[in-house]
Structure formats: structure tokens, C-alpha cells
Design a protein around this motif. Structure first.
Motif, PDB file in Angstrom:
ATOM      1  N   ALA A   1       0.834  -1.202   0.000  1.00 11.25           N
ATOM      2  CA  ALA A   1       0.000   0.000   0.000  1.00 11.25           C
ATOM      3  C   ALA A   1       0.871   1.256   0.000  1.00 11.25           C
ATOM      4  N   LEU A   2       1.904   1.267   0.822  1.00  9.96           N
ATOM      5  CA  LEU A   2       2.785   2.436   0.882  1.00  9.96           C
ATOM      6  C   LEU A   2       3.572   2.628  -0.418  1.00  9.96           C
ATOM      7  N   LEU A   3       3.973   1.523  -1.043  1.00 11.36           N
ATOM      8  CA  LEU A   3       4.657   1.616  -2.331  1.00 11.36           C
ATOM      9  C   LEU A   3       3.714   2.153  -3.410  1.00 11.36           C
ATOM     10  N   ALA A   4       2.457   1.719  -3.383  1.00 16.16           N
ATOM     11  CA  ALA A   4       1.475   2.220  -4.345  1.00 16.16           C
ATOM     12  C   ALA A   4       1.256   3.721  -4.151  1.00 16.16           C
ATOM     13  N   ILE A   5       1.168   4.158  -2.900  1.00 20.71           N
ATOM     14  CA  ILE A   5       0.982   5.584  -2.623  1.00 20.71           C
ATOM     15  C   ILE A   5       2.206   6.376  -3.076  1.00 20.71           C
ATOM     16  N   ALA A   6       3.394   5.876  -2.787  1.00 22.06           N
ATOM     17  CA  ALA A   6       4.625   6.575  -3.186  1.00 22.06           C
ATOM     18  C   ALA A   6       4.740   6.649  -4.709  1.00 22.06           C
TER      19      ALA A   6
ATOM     20  N   ILE B   1      -3.569  10.857 -14.037  1.00 18.24           N
ATOM     21  CA  ILE B   1      -4.651   9.915 -13.712  1.00 18.24           C
ATOM     22  C   ILE B   1      -4.086   8.652 -13.072  1.00 18.24           C
ATOM     23  N   LEU B   2      -2.989   8.158 -13.619  1.00 23.04           N
ATOM     24  CA  LEU B   2      -2.339   6.977 -13.042  1.00 23.04           C
ATOM     25  C   LEU B   2      -1.927   7.234 -11.597  1.00 23.04           C
ATOM     26  N   GLY B   3      -1.402   8.410 -11.327  1.00 23.46           N
ATOM     27  CA  GLY B   3      -1.012   8.764  -9.963  1.00 23.46           C
ATOM     28  C   GLY B   3      -2.199   8.766  -9.018  1.00 23.46           C
ATOM     29  N   ILE B   4      -3.301   9.355  -9.450  1.00 24.76           N
ATOM     30  CA  ILE B   4      -4.504   9.390  -8.607  1.00 24.76           C
ATOM     31  C   ILE B   4      -5.020   7.985  -8.345  1.00 24.76           C
TER      32      ILE B   4
ATOM     33  N   GLY C   1      -3.707   2.546  -2.931  1.00 25.97           N
ATOM     34  CA  GLY C   1      -2.892   2.435  -1.724  1.00 25.97           C
ATOM     35  C   GLY C   1      -3.670   2.795  -0.473  1.00 25.97           C
ATOM     36  N   VAL C   2      -4.438   3.872  -0.535  1.00 31.27           N
ATOM     37  CA  VAL C   2      -5.234   4.280   0.624  1.00 31.27           C
ATOM     38  C   VAL C   2      -6.294   3.236   0.931  1.00 31.27           C
ATOM     39  N   LEU C   3      -6.954   2.726  -0.098  1.00 27.61           N
ATOM     40  CA  LEU C   3      -7.976   1.688   0.130  1.00 27.61           C
ATOM     41  C   LEU C   3      -7.357   0.418   0.730  1.00 27.61           C
ATOM     42  N   LEU C   4      -6.179   0.052   0.273  1.00 27.76           N
ATOM     43  CA  LEU C   4      -5.505  -1.108   0.862  1.00 27.76           C
ATOM     44  C   LEU C   4      -5.202  -0.899   2.338  1.00 27.76           C
ATOM     45  N   LEU C   5      -4.805   0.310   2.680  1.00 29.75           N
ATOM     46  CA  LEU C   5      -4.543   0.601   4.093  1.00 29.75           C
ATOM     47  C   LEU C   5      -5.823   0.566   4.921  1.00 29.75           C
ATOM     48  N   LEU C   6      -6.905   1.067   4.349  1.00 29.65           N
ATOM     49  CA  LEU C   6      -8.160   1.140   5.096  1.00 29.65           C
ATOM     50  C   LEU C   6      -8.844  -0.214   5.261  1.00 29.65           C
ATOM     51  N   ILE C   7      -8.829  -1.045   4.218  1.00 28.48           N
ATOM     52  CA  ILE C   7      -9.558  -2.310   4.311  1.00 28.48           C
ATOM     53  C   ILE C   7      -8.666  -3.458   4.760  1.00 28.48           C
ATOM     54  N   GLY C   8      -7.343  -3.248   4.732  1.00 21.74           N
ATOM     55  CA  GLY C   8      -6.414  -4.316   5.099  1.00 21.74           C
ATOM     56  C   GLY C   8      -6.360  -4.471   6.548  1.00 21.74           C
TER      57      GLY C   8
END
Length: 70
Positions: free
Chosen positions: A9-14, A54-57, A63-70
Motif C-alpha cells: 500500500a505504501l509503495l502504491a501511494i509513493a 490519472i495513473l497517480g490518482i 494504496g489508501v484503500l488497501l490501508l483502510l480495508i487491510g
């Protein structure tokens, strides 16, 4: 939560932040990289900027969703 999903998730956000900033700031070195160059040749520099924005968003959202639902 295990460490691996948090890391992903953090790698996706970065990566999303990097892609978004590259598109917004129109970094020359970013747009002249091999992969970005393929987009630039195909859809033009402005189109590539939009795609990377768009790819960045999308990556940040994932990443945020992975952090929230993980």
C-alpha cells in the motif's frame, strides 16, 4: 494487519505521488524516460501528462484503500 500488505500500500501511494508530480510538474527527465517516451510519441506530451496524472490518482487511491480495508 500483516507487514506485506502495508508495504504494498505504501509503495502504491509513493508511486502514485511520484507519477502525479511528474505529470503536474512536466519534469523533462521524467517525460524523456523510456516508458514515458512511448506515451509522448503516441499521444503527445500533454496527453502523457494527463495519463500520468490519472495513473497517480489511481495508485494513491488503491494504496489508501488497501490501508483502510487491510
Amino acid at each position: 494487519m500483516q507487514d506485506q500488505p502495508v508495504l504494498i500500500a505504501l509503495l502504491a501511494i509513493a508511486a502514485g505521488i511520484f507519477s502525479l508530480l511528474g505529470g503536474i510538474n512536466n519534469w523533462d527527465w521524467f517525460m524523456k524516460s523510456f516508458r514515458a517516451g512511448l506515451f509522448v510519441k503516441t499521444i503527445g506530451r500533454q496527453g502523457a501528462r494527463v495519463v500520468y496524472g490519472i495513473l497517480g490518482i489511481v495508485l494513491i487511491t488503491i494504496g489508501v484503500l488497501l490501508l483502510l480495508i487491510g
